[in-house]
Write a protein that holds these residues in place. Structure first.
Motif, PDB file in Angstrom:
ATOM      1  N   ILE A 319     -32.353  31.748  20.648  1.00  0.00           N
ATOM      2  CA  ILE A 319     -30.848  31.798  20.896  1.00  0.00           C
ATOM      3  C   ILE A 319     -30.370  31.317  22.248  1.00  0.00           C
ATOM      4  N   ASP A 320     -29.444  30.404  22.227  1.00  0.00           N
ATOM      5  CA  ASP A 320     -28.939  30.153  23.521  1.00  0.00           C
ATOM      6  C   ASP A 320     -27.804  30.940  24.071  1.00  0.00           C
ATOM      7  N   VAL A 321     -27.979  32.379  24.173  1.00  0.00           N
ATOM      8  CA  VAL A 321     -26.989  33.262  24.547  1.00  0.00           C
ATOM      9  C   VAL A 321     -25.945  32.747  25.669  1.00  0.00           C
ATOM     10  N   GLU A 322     -26.455  32.315  26.706  1.00  0.00           N
ATOM     11  CA  GLU A 322     -25.718  32.036  27.964  1.00  0.00           C
ATOM     12  C   GLU A 322     -24.732  30.960  27.624  1.00  0.00           C
ATOM     13  N   THR A 323     -25.187  29.696  26.871  1.00  0.00           N
ATOM     14  CA  THR A 323     -24.204  28.626  26.627  1.00  0.00           C
ATOM     15  C   THR A 323     -23.254  29.027  25.568  1.00  0.00           C
ATOM     16  N   ASN A 324     -23.597  29.720  24.583  1.00  0.00           N
ATOM     17  CA  ASN A 324     -22.607  30.211  23.611  1.00  0.00           C
ATOM     18  C   ASN A 324     -21.408  31.321  23.995  1.00  0.00           C
ATOM     19  N   LEU A 387     -39.083  31.072   5.918  1.00  0.00           N
ATOM     20  CA  LEU A 387     -38.757  32.307   7.044  1.00  0.00           C
ATOM     21  C   LEU A 387     -37.172  32.365   6.927  1.00  0.00           C
ATOM     22  N   VAL A 388     -36.716  33.626   6.531  1.00  0.00           N
ATOM     23  CA  VAL A 388     -35.357  33.774   6.268  1.00  0.00           C
ATOM     24  C   VAL A 388     -35.363  35.273   6.893  1.00  0.00           C
ATOM     25  N   VAL A 389     -34.176  35.398   7.639  1.00  0.00           N
ATOM     26  CA  VAL A 389     -33.571  36.763   8.125  1.00  0.00           C
ATOM     27  C   VAL A 389     -32.317  37.075   7.733  1.00  0.00           C
ATOM     28  N   ASP A 390     -32.034  38.364   7.157  1.00  0.00           N
ATOM     29  CA  ASP A 390     -30.753  38.660   6.668  1.00  0.00           C
ATOM     30  C   ASP A 390     -29.940  39.533   7.522  1.00  0.00           C
ATOM     31  N   TRP A 391     -28.731  38.874   7.922  1.00  0.00           N
ATOM     32  CA  TRP A 391     -27.748  39.680   9.107  1.00  0.00           C
ATOM     33  C   TRP A 391     -26.703  39.691   8.342  1.00  0.00           C
ATOM     34  N   PRO A 392     -26.337  40.937   7.728  1.00  0.00           N
ATOM     35  CA  PRO A 392     -25.106  41.132   6.930  1.00  0.00           C
ATOM     36  C   PRO A 392     -23.825  41.055   8.010  1.00  0.00           C
ATOM     37  N   LEU A 393     -22.534  40.692   7.141  1.00  0.00           N
ATOM     38  CA  LEU A 393     -21.616  40.247   7.741  1.00  0.00           C
ATOM     39  C   LEU A 393     -20.536  41.200   7.414  1.00  0.00           C
ATOM     40  N   LEU A 394     -19.731  42.106   8.051  1.00  0.00           N
ATOM     41  CA  LEU A 394     -18.380  42.655   7.385  1.00  0.00           C
ATOM     42  C   LEU A 394     -17.337  41.878   7.833  1.00  0.00           C
ATOM     43  N   PRO A 395     -16.522  41.263   7.214  1.00  0.00           N
ATOM     44  CA  PRO A 395     -15.591  40.280   7.557  1.00  0.00           C
ATOM     45  C   PRO A 395     -14.621  41.176   8.435  1.00  0.00           C
ATOM     46  N   GLY A 407     -21.747  34.274  15.727  1.00  0.00           N
ATOM     47  CA  GLY A 407     -22.771  34.245  14.966  1.00  0.00           C
ATOM     48  C   GLY A 407     -23.315  32.925  14.173  1.00  0.00           C
ATOM     49  N   GLN A 408     -22.252  32.126  13.958  1.00  0.00           N
ATOM     50  CA  GLN A 408     -22.312  30.739  13.388  1.00  0.00           C
ATOM     51  C   GLN A 408     -23.212  29.954  14.574  1.00  0.00           C
ATOM     52  N   ALA A 409     -22.985  30.076  15.682  1.00  0.00           N
ATOM     53  CA  ALA A 409     -23.714  29.305  16.828  1.00  0.00           C
ATOM     54  C   ALA A 409     -24.980  30.000  17.032  1.00  0.00           C
ATOM     55  N   PHE A 410     -25.208  31.193  16.791  1.00  0.00           N
ATOM     56  CA  PHE A 410     -26.762  31.409  16.646  1.00  0.00           C
ATOM     57  C   PHE A 410     -27.273  31.345  15.470  1.00  0.00           C
ATOM     58  N   GLN A 411     -26.813  31.087  14.461  1.00  0.00           N
ATOM     59  CA  GLN A 411     -27.262  30.731  13.131  1.00  0.00           C
ATOM     60  C   GLN A 411     -28.026  29.077  13.337  1.00  0.00           C
ATOM     61  N   ALA A 412     -26.946  28.301  13.904  1.00  0.00           N
ATOM     62  CA  ALA A 412     -27.125  26.929  14.216  1.00  0.00           C
ATOM     63  C   ALA A 412     -28.517  26.874  15.197  1.00  0.00           C
ATOM     64  N   ASP A 413     -28.386  27.820  16.273  1.00  0.00           N
ATOM     65  CA  ASP A 413     -29.695  27.969  17.068  1.00  0.00           C
ATOM     66  C   ASP A 413     -31.164  27.968  16.580  1.00  0.00           C
ATOM     67  N   LYS A 416     -32.721  25.436  14.363  1.00  0.00           N
ATOM     68  CA  LYS A 416     -33.264  24.346  15.182  1.00  0.00           C
ATOM     69  C   LYS A 416     -34.826  24.623  15.446  1.00  0.00           C
ATOM     70  N   ILE A 417     -35.093  25.878  15.369  1.00  0.00           N
ATOM     71  CA  ILE A 417     -36.585  26.356  15.482  1.00  0.00           C
ATOM     72  C   ILE A 417     -37.059  26.776  13.797  1.00  0.00           C
ATOM     73  N   GLY A 418     -36.189  26.499  12.893  1.00  0.00           N
ATOM     74  CA  GLY A 418     -36.901  26.641  11.488  1.00  0.00           C
ATOM     75  C   GLY A 418     -36.422  27.885  10.836  1.00  0.00           C
ATOM     76  N   VAL A 419     -35.690  28.724  11.473  1.00  0.00           N
ATOM     77  CA  VAL A 419     -35.445  30.280  10.859  1.00  0.00           C
ATOM     78  C   VAL A 419     -33.995  30.198  10.119  1.00  0.00           C
ATOM     79  N   GLU A 420     -34.105  30.479   8.917  1.00  0.00           N
ATOM     80  CA  GLU A 420     -32.783  30.594   8.274  1.00  0.00           C
ATOM     81  C   GLU A 420     -32.131  31.754   8.330  1.00  0.00           C
ATOM     82  N   VAL A 421     -30.683  31.797   8.922  1.00  0.00           N
ATOM     83  CA  VAL A 421     -30.101  33.264   8.973  1.00  0.00           C
ATOM     84  C   VAL A 421     -29.222  33.282   8.101  1.00  0.00           C
TER      85      VAL A 421
END
Length: 552
Positions: A319-324, A387-395, A407-413, A416-421
């Protein structure tokens, strides 16, 4: 609802932080030219970005509950910006050498809003209520630590006991969450205290007079108030006649209302609007960094795929924390390197720049973990499973700080390495069942407190979410548990710095956590607002606030 700890918690920071100014106006009228005498009277409207799920100060874990009810409930002691404690409802105290008991001599003449006296029995009733499992306290019960009971020594002397040494108790006792209800209202309204309004009877400078769900909470001046701590700027009742808290979750509405003077103070000024507020001659910006737990993502180690340390490290480095963070928050929030904020005692600065974004390393770690296949959508597979990880969202809560967009930016990152969030949206009950029940893979939250013992809540093996704890990693690591136990058992600052520093390092090394950013309290206020300050938890304090006469 009390148990919203893992998603709703987040508090503040020292009033004097590197984040910026910490007082608005004071006696200078905002211009710094001619000193002004405070004016009594008037009504102030404060716009909050979130609304409490529960107004029961012993049950709720939300920052907003503490921020609002700090004005209604007093504490045994007061903490200043340097972490020093001062008398408040207790005029003095003694700490046992073994740190297993604290004896408080209470101030005379303090009364609750309903006229009943504040005394040793009131302390016992409140602390016993917090510790009672039937109360379903989340935050306050943790702040009480290994509580064994309260002994009434005499009407104005009380002894609070613990089963083990408990060094953080004075800091805990300075928070609103360990504030005191009138025993009379507890007896009559225990089941409905969460509804707020007149049942919320405390001893503070304001009386909780009304609440309209989805709209506002109304506090009025306690004319009998005469026991402010020395951390306050004056003595006697508050200056304001009325404090109205409006709930405006949309940032554009808050900023627009501030500009049009429909409100006097607005919380959570977005980074994109901060410079405009500062540039407006009729407005001012009050800001500081929060202490305690940074906004971070915690990884559930109790089940696949995140029971594999290599997969966790891949997520941490992928995850590109710095840039995001920089792109979304315009530099207003600092990128985090540790689960503990820099403004907190015991912060481990050695972690800074120690785990930078490294997409190639993340891919290598996933290869080593056996996730070498790819499906038609480009996601990694192993034994035919994606490879799927579950990250619940409370709108309702992720509007805050635009965490949904982050969170959407982290999903996109991670894609890129093949992990579905996957981010399933859920109501609060479903969310808590998934996170507290260990069914989710990731949980994100902040937990602000001017005390490094927050690390005990986040990583100690005894802090189980199923039992009201906050360790969403679900790991009982021998070292993390031993170090955080040791930290809360001593007042030796050298020892505490050592064990808390090692705790932060190990939590990052094991990839139990992905620190994201250090939250800042950013308030916008009209220039007519004087005397607004932030407490040690970065919450706004309205006791000293008054309204100056300004040009329209």
């Amino acid at each position: 609802m009390a148990s919203a700890v893992l998603l709703l918690a987040a508090c503040g920071s020292p009033a004097a932080s590197s984040g910026g100014t910490n007082e608005a106006g004071g006696g200078s009228g905002g211009s710094g030219s001619v000193a002004e005498a405070p004016v009594k009277g008037g009504s102030l409207t404060f716009a909050a970005d979130t609304e409490p799920v529960s107004f029961d100060i012993h049950v709720s874990s939300q920052d907003i509950t503490g921020a609002i009810l700090r004005n209604v409930f007093d504490s045994l002691v007061a903490e200043d910006a340097s972490g020093k404690f001062h008398p408040w409802l207790a005029e003095s105290w003694e700490v046992a050498p073994d740190l297993k008991s604290y004896t408080f001599r209470l101030r005379k003449g303090v009364t609750f809003h309903d006229g009943t006296p504040f005394d040793a029995e009131a302390v016992k009733v409140n602390f016993d209520r917090i510790a009672d499992p039937a109360t379903k306290s989340q935050l306050a019960s943790n702040l009480l630590g290994p509580y064994t009971g309260t002994t009434v020594v005499d009407p104005l002397t009380v002894k609070v006991g613990f089963s083990a040494p408990f060094a953080p108790f004075l800091q805990a006792a300075s928070t609103a969450y360990l504030g005191f209800y009138s025993p009379k209202t507890i007896a009559a309204n225990a089941a409905t205290l969460g509804s707020g309004g007149p049942v919320g009877v405390g001893t503070g400078p304001f009386v909780f007079t009304g609440y309209t769900k989805g709209q506002e909470a109304v506090l009025t001046r306690n004319t009998a108030y005469a026991w402010a701590p020395k951390t306050g700027g004056h003595t006697g009742p508050a200056y304001l006649d009325k404090l109205t808290v409006r709930f405006l979750p949309e940032a554009s509405v808050r900023v627009g209302s501030l500009n049009s003077r429909q409100i006097d103070v607005a919380a959570a000024i977005p980074p994109a609007n901060a410079k405009a507020v500062e540039a407006n001659a009729n407005l001012a910006l009050l800001k500081t960094d929060y202490p305690g737990g940074n906004y971070s993502i915690y990884l559930n180690t109790s089940k696949p795929p995140l029971n594999d340390e290599k997969v966790r490290k891949a997520l941490q480095r992928g995850i590109d924390v710095e840039t995001n963070v920089k792109a979304l928050y315009f530099g207003q929030f600092k990128r985090a390197w540790s689960p503990l904020a820099p403004t907190t005692p015991g912060y481990n600065a050695a972690l800074e720049n120690s785990w930078p974004y490294d997409q190639a390393l993340a891919g290598k770690l996933l290869d080593e973990a056996g996730w070498t296949g790819r499906d038609a959508d480009g996601y990694r597979t192993k034994d035919g499973k994606r490879l799927v990880v579950d990250w619940p969202l409370l709108p309702a809560q992720y509007v805050r700080d635009q965490r949904d967009i982050l969170g959407q930016a982290f999903q996109a990152d991670l894609k890129k390495i093949g992990v579905e969030v996957v981010r399933p949206q859920a109501d609060i009950g479903t969310y808590l069942d998934r996170v507290y029940g260990g069914k989710a893979d990731m949980a994100d939250y902040s937990w602000s407190r001017f005390e490094p013992d927050v690390l005990w809540l986040l990583f100690n093996g005894a802090s189980k979410p199923q039992k009201g704890g906050q360790n969403a990693t679900f790991l009982d690591d021998r070292d993390l548990t031993a170090w955080t136990d040791q930290g809360r058992a001593t007042l030796d600052e050298t020892v505490r710095k050592d064990v808390y520093g090692k705790t932060q390092q190990r939590a990052v090394d094991l990839a139990l956590v992905i620190p994201v950013y250090t939250q800042s309290q950013v308030l916008g206020l009209g220039k007519q607002v004087r005397g607004l300050t932030l407490d040690a938890n970065a919450w706004p304090l309205f006791y000293d606030v008054w309204l100056a006469k300004t040009a329209q």
